[in-house]
Design a protein around this motif. Structure first.
Motif, PDB file in Angstrom:
ATOM      1  N   GLU A 250      15.232   9.494   7.657  1.00 59.57           N
ATOM      2  CA  GLU A 250      14.723  10.772   7.122  1.00 59.57           C
ATOM      3  C   GLU A 250      13.965  10.538   5.819  1.00 59.57           C
ATOM      4  O   GLU A 250      12.897  11.114   5.597  1.00 59.57           O
ATOM      5  N   ALA A 251      14.504   9.693   4.954  1.00 63.82           N
ATOM      6  CA  ALA A 251      13.835   9.401   3.670  1.00 63.82           C
ATOM      7  C   ALA A 251      12.485   8.743   3.908  1.00 63.82           C
ATOM      8  O   ALA A 251      11.497   9.047   3.223  1.00 63.82           O
ATOM      9  N   GLU A 253      10.601   9.087   6.573  1.00 64.85           N
ATOM     10  CA  GLU A 253       9.681  10.062   7.166  1.00 64.85           C
ATOM     11  C   GLU A 253       9.167  11.046   6.122  1.00 64.85           C
ATOM     12  O   GLU A 253       8.033  11.507   6.196  1.00 64.85           O
ATOM     13  N   GLU A 254      10.003  11.358   5.132  1.00 65.53           N
ATOM     14  CA  GLU A 254       9.553  12.256   4.064  1.00 65.53           C
ATOM     15  C   GLU A 254       8.545  11.577   3.147  1.00 65.53           C
ATOM     16  O   GLU A 254       7.738  12.229   2.495  1.00 65.53           O
ATOM     17  N   GLN A 255       8.608  10.264   3.059  1.00 66.57           N
ATOM     18  CA  GLN A 255       7.631   9.421   2.373  1.00 66.57           C
ATOM     19  C   GLN A 255       7.670   9.475   0.847  1.00 66.57           C
ATOM     20  O   GLN A 255       7.391   8.486   0.187  1.00 66.57           O
ATOM     21  N   THR A 257       9.951   9.511  -1.549  1.00 67.82           N
ATOM     22  CA  THR A 257      10.812   8.558  -2.247  1.00 67.82           C
ATOM     23  C   THR A 257      10.277   7.145  -2.135  1.00 67.82           C
ATOM     24  O   THR A 257      10.188   6.403  -3.120  1.00 67.82           O
ATOM     25  N   ASP A 281      17.352   7.435  -4.746  1.00 70.16           N
ATOM     26  CA  ASP A 281      17.550   8.450  -3.712  1.00 70.16           C
ATOM     27  C   ASP A 281      18.857   8.191  -2.957  1.00 70.16           C
ATOM     28  O   ASP A 281      19.092   7.094  -2.460  1.00 70.16           O
ATOM     29  N   ASP A 283      19.790   9.100  -0.097  1.00 71.93           N
ATOM     30  CA  ASP A 283      19.584   8.748   1.312  1.00 71.93           C
ATOM     31  C   ASP A 283      19.383   7.249   1.507  1.00 71.93           C
ATOM     32  O   ASP A 283      19.490   6.744   2.630  1.00 71.93           O
TER      33      ASP A 283
END
Length: 335
Positions: A250-251, A253-255, A257, A281, A283
């Motif tokens: 997820e981290a 994919e959010e990019q 971080t 982070d 995650d």
């Protein structure tokens, strides 16, 4: 000065980390003696393991099980890596050939991150060039009609932007050439920020015959330079992380971080390793990140790296990340 006992315990820790990375199974004193030439008794090994545990380098999950490394243990291991396994001649040739076949900058970067994911069997990420260090290489002006121009902005990092400009007054062929020369004079070899300032100064006192076209074109280019598209990441090998690291995926994919991490990579030629909770982070607290920079002419253009579990093969991963970055830099430099 480091004592013989300290050196031996360092060797025991190195052996525990190496065995755990290879098997993901707790490591016992008997296995250490069988696999490594430690040349001491099992009682000495057990004592060393007890000391390493009390100092927080390893932990015993169950009373009857062996030990596994802690994040502190991995950090000690990474900080004492002296010899990296070099890539074979065949691996080096394969990397260079694969990257040299890229059709443009983005294709080279896409190929490099795919290759890195395959080499390390982890997730790999690369940052498209940092726009702050991009310099304008050329501006082309194409007349699409008497009152319509196409501006093509090319940077030294391979970025190409095209913008249409609608004019209220017609411009002739000589005017287009003059406009092209003036825009290139204001922009070539300047960073995007410097270029914006030069264009503003140019537009304040334009030649009368192309005053309207120059003002319109400068305004359009300033918008292009200032409103830069957000830095992007190319990700490959996320499927390698499917077991046990959903938050990490997820981290990635959010990019945001990971982009921040890659923006702060060390200088060219140096590799950073962040282990578990060293990552800001939450995650990424179950992951380790090995990252470095790529670039040309001694300037870093962006970061690339590998994201994987804390029990990753650190010597192999560091070596491969470093090698791919070096080859990307060579291809970008045209070597």
């Amino acid at each position: 000065m480091t004592s013989a006992t300290d050196r031996r315990r360092q060797e025991v820790l190195r052996a525990i980390v190496a065995d755990y990375i290879a098997s993901q199974e707790p490591v016992g004193s008997k296995a250490l003696l069988e696999r490594h030439q430690l040349q001491v008794s099992s009682a000495t090994i057990r004592n060393d393991m007890a000391v390493l545990e009390s100092e927080g380098f390893i932990v015993q999950q169950h009373a009857s099980s062996g030990r596994i490394p802690t994040e502190k243990g991995y950090r000690q291991f990474v900080d004492h890596i002296h010899d990296l396994k070099p890539l074979s001649a065949a691996e080096r040739r394969a990397i260079l050939t694969f990257l040299e076949d890229g059709v443009d900058l983005e294709d080279v970067l896409r190929r490099s991150v795919t290759l890195l994911a395959q080499l390390t069997r982890q997730a790999a990420v690369i940052q498209l060039p940092n726009l702050k260090v991009s310099r304008v290489k050329h501006v082309e002006v194409v007349a699409l009609g008497p009152t319509r121009l196409l501006l093509v902005l090319i940077t030294d990092t391979g970025r190409v932007d095209q913008r249409n400009v609608e004019l209220e007054e017609a411009i002739d062929a000589e005017g287009v050439i003059l406009l092209r020369d003036l825009l290139n004079g204001a922009l070539v070899d300047r960073t995007l920020t410097e270029g914006s300032t030069s264009l503003e100064e140019l537009a304040e006192n334009p030649p009368a015959r192309i005053s309207h076209a120059l003002t319109r074109s400068a305004t359009r280019l300033i918008e292009t330079l200032v409103e830069q598209p957000a830095d992007r990441l190319i990700l490959a090998g996320a499927s390698n992380l499917t077991l046990g690291l959903p938050g990490v995926i997820e981290a990635l994919e959010e990019q945001v971080t990971v982009l921040k991490l890659l923006t702060n990579v060390p200088d060219l030629g140096n590799v950073s390793v962040l282990i578990g909770e060293e990552n800001e982070d939450e995650d990424l607290h179950d992951a380790s990140i090995v990252a470095t920079a790529y670039g040309s002419d001694g300037h870093a253009l962006g970061g690339l790296g590998v994201v994987g579990p804390t029990f990753m093969d650190y010597p192999g991963t560091i070596s491969k990340v470093s090698a791919v970055a070096r080859y990307v830099s060579r291809v970008l430099a045209g070597e």
